[in-house]
Design an enzyme around this catalytic site. Structure first.
Site, PDB file in Angstrom:
ATOM      1  N   GLU A 137      -3.366   7.631  -3.994  1.00 18.79           N
ATOM      2  CA  GLU A 137      -3.444   6.386  -3.236  1.00 18.79           C
ATOM      3  C   GLU A 137      -3.255   5.242  -4.215  1.00 18.79           C
ATOM      4  OE1 GLU A 137      -7.198   5.025  -1.400  1.00 18.79           O
ATOM      5  OE2 GLU A 137      -6.043   4.787   0.448  1.00 18.79           O
TER       6      GLU A 137
ATOM      7  N   TYR B 280       0.863  -1.193   0.000  1.00 24.74           N
ATOM      8  CA  TYR B 280       0.000   0.000   0.000  1.00 24.74           C
ATOM      9  C   TYR B 280       0.894   1.235   0.000  1.00 24.74           C
ATOM     10  CZ  TYR B 280      -3.064   3.709   1.625  1.00 24.74           C
ATOM     11  OH  TYR B 280      -3.756   4.886   1.734  1.00 24.74           O
TER      12      TYR B 280
END
Ligand code: GDP
Ligand code: MN
Length: 397
Positions: free
Chosen positions: A206, A118
Site C-alpha cells: 500500500e 493512492y
C-alpha cells in the site's frame, strides 16, 4: 510479516521502484548524520522525519514532521524518538518509536503542484487474481474515500498467465489524469511496483501517497509492505528484517517452537489439532457464549512436550477463564494425547488455575476418556461437540 516503511522502500527500490530517499536512525546523532548525507545529494536542508512503527496514520499522530534546517531536525528527531505514538491504527496506549526515517523533502515547489495519489497491490480473493487499486484521492484516509466516493477508486486486475500488460499500466496513468513526462514515469512506476509485488511474494503493498512531484517525477513516499510468511524461506534478506519488538511476544514464542498460534481477545483458550477443527472449535466457543482467546493448531504430533508448551502459551494470557482441548486422534492416538495432557498438567503444578475441558475423539477415544476422568486433576471431559460447548458455558458463567 509486516515491514517498516524504510524496509519496504528498500525492497521496492531493489526492484527499480522510485522511492523517496531516506536513511534510518535510532539516535539524534545518527539522525543529524543522515540529514547531512541527504543534503549532500539533494542540496536541500529540508527533511521529513518519520516515525517507524508498524501502524499507519502516523502523520495524524505527530509522527511525520518537516524540518527546515539542521536545528529543527535535531529538535524534531528528539521529539519523535522514544515517543509513545498514538494513531488511529495503534492500540490506545500507542506504540513506542525506536527508529526514525530521515527522508528527503519531495514536496518542493516547481513548475506544477505536487499531487498525491493512492495505490495498492493485493490479491482479490473472490477472483483469485492480483489487482492494482488506485485513486486520485491519495494522502488522506482511503477508507473515507471508499465510503463516500467509491467511484474515485479504480481497480485493475492482472491475469496471472499474462502478467501486467503495458496497456494496463498506461490505463492507470490515464485514469490518474496524467500526461507528458508524468504519464510516462507512472507507467514505469506501476510496472516496477507490480514486478516488486510478485518478486517479493508480497500479500499487500500500500503506497499512500504515490507522489507526482512538481517536476513530474513519480515517487513512493510511503510504503506499507506485507510479505507472505510462507514464502520467507525464499527471501532470507527480507526475513532478516523482522522486528520482533513489533510482534506479539507469545506469537513469536509459538513460532519458535513450531506451533501455529494467533492471539485473540476472548476468554476461552483453545488447543486443537488441524486448522479446520480449530476454526470449528472457535465457532463452538462463540455459540456457547464465550469468545476464543486464541487460535492454536498443535499439529499432528500432540505429545506431552508439545501439549505442555501449548498449555504454557495459552496460560500467558490473563484473560483466559477456561481452556478447551479439542483433539481428533487420527494419526496420533487419543490415549497418547490424553497421557500427554495429564503429564503436562502434572509438570506444571500450580500454574493451571482454570478449568480444562477435554474432548478427544478418534482412535482409542474410550481409553483416553478413562485416563482423563481418573487423573484426579481439574478436567471436564466431553464426548460430543455440544457437550463440550455446555461445559465451556458452565466454566465461564
Ligand atoms: P502516514 O501518515 O503514516 O500514512 O505517513 P506518510 O508517509 O504517508 O506521511 C504522511 C504525510 O506526510 C504525507 O501524506 C505527506 O503529506 C507528508 N509528507 C511525506 N513526505 C513529505 C515530504 O517530503 N515533504 C512534505 N512537505 N510532506 C511530506
Ligand atoms: Mn501514508
Amino acid at each position: 510479516m509486516n515491514l517498516h516503511e524504510y524496509q519496504g522502500k528498500e525492497v521496492l527500490a531493489g526492484f527499480g521502484v522510485t522511492v523517496q530517499r531516506g536513511v534510518v536512525a535510532a539516535t539524534i546523532s545518527e539522525a543529524l548524520q543522515a540529514g547531512k548525507k541527504i543534503t549532500e545529494t539533494t542540496g536541500s536542508e529540508w527533511h521529513i522525519v518519520k516515525a517507524q512503527i508498524h501502524a499507519g496514520g502516523r502523520g495524524k499522530g505527530g509522527g511525520v514532521r518537516l524540518a527546515k534546517n539542521i536545528n529543527e531536525l535535531e529538535t524534531i528527531a528528539g521529539d519523535i524518538l522514544g515517543m509513545q505514538l498514538i494513531t488511529p491504527q495503534t492500540p490506545p496506549e500507542g506504540k513506542k518509536v525506536n527508529q526514525i526515517l530521515i527522508a528527503e523533502d519531495v514536496y518542493y515547489p516547481g513548475a506544477s503542484e505536487p499531487k498525491e495519489f493512492y495505490m495498492s497491490v493485493l490479491l482479490n480473493r473472490s477472483t483469485g487474481r492480483n489487482m492494482i487499486m488506485y485513486s486520485t484521492e491519495g494522502g488522506m484516509d482511503i477508507e473515507a474515500v471508499a465510503d463516500k466516493t467509491p467511484h474515485l477508486i479504480f481497480n485493475e486486475e492482472i491475469d496471472p498467465a499474462l502478467g501486467l500488460i503495458p496497456f494496463q499500466a498506461r490505463k492507470v496513468a490515464f485514469n490518474l489524469g496524467l500526461s507528458g513526462a508524468a504519464f510516462k514515469d507512472m507507467t514505469k512506476f506501476v510496472s516496477a511496483l507490480y514486478r516488486a509485488y510478485v518478486g517479493s511474494d508480497a500479500s499487500l503493498f500500500e503506497i499512500n501517497p504515490v507522489l507526482k512531484t512538481s517536476d513530474d517525477r513519480i515517487i513512493a513516499v510511503d510504503a506499507k509492505v506485507t510479505i507472505d510468511d510462507n514464502s520467507l524461506f525464499k527471501h532470507k534478506d527480507i526475513e532478516s528484517m523482522r522486528d520482533l519488538s513489533e510482534e506479539n511476544p507469545v506469537e513469536v514464542e509459538a513460532r519458535e517452537v513450531g506451533l501455529n498460534y494467533v492471539d485473540l481477545d476472548g476468554n476461552v483458550g483453545c488447543m486443537v489439532n488441524g486448522a479446520g477443527l480449530a476454526m470449528a472449535t472457535m465457532d463452538l466457543i462463540k455459540q456457547s457464549g464465550g469468545e476464543p482467546a486464541n487460535f492454536l493448531d498443535v499439529g499432528g504430533t500432540a505429545d506431552a512436550a508439545r501439549v505442555e508448551t501449548a498449555f504454557r502459551l495459552i496460560l500467558k494470557d490473563p484473560k483466559v477463564k477456561a481452556i478447551l482441548i479439542n483433539i481428533f486422534g487420527g494419526i496420533v492416538r487419543c490415549d497418547r494425547v490424553a497421557q500427554g495432557i495429564v503429564d503436562a498438567y502434572k509438570n506444571m503444578g500450580d500454574a493451571v488455575k482454570v478449568p480444562i475441558i477435554v474432548r478427544l475423539q478418534g482412535t482409542n477415544a474410550d481409553i483416553a476418556k478413562k485416563i482423563i476422568d481418573t487423573s484426579g486433576f481439574n478436567f471436564l471431559s466431553a464426548t460430543a461437540f455440544q457437550e463440550a460447548a455446555d461445559r465451556v458455558q458452565e466454566a465461564i458463567s
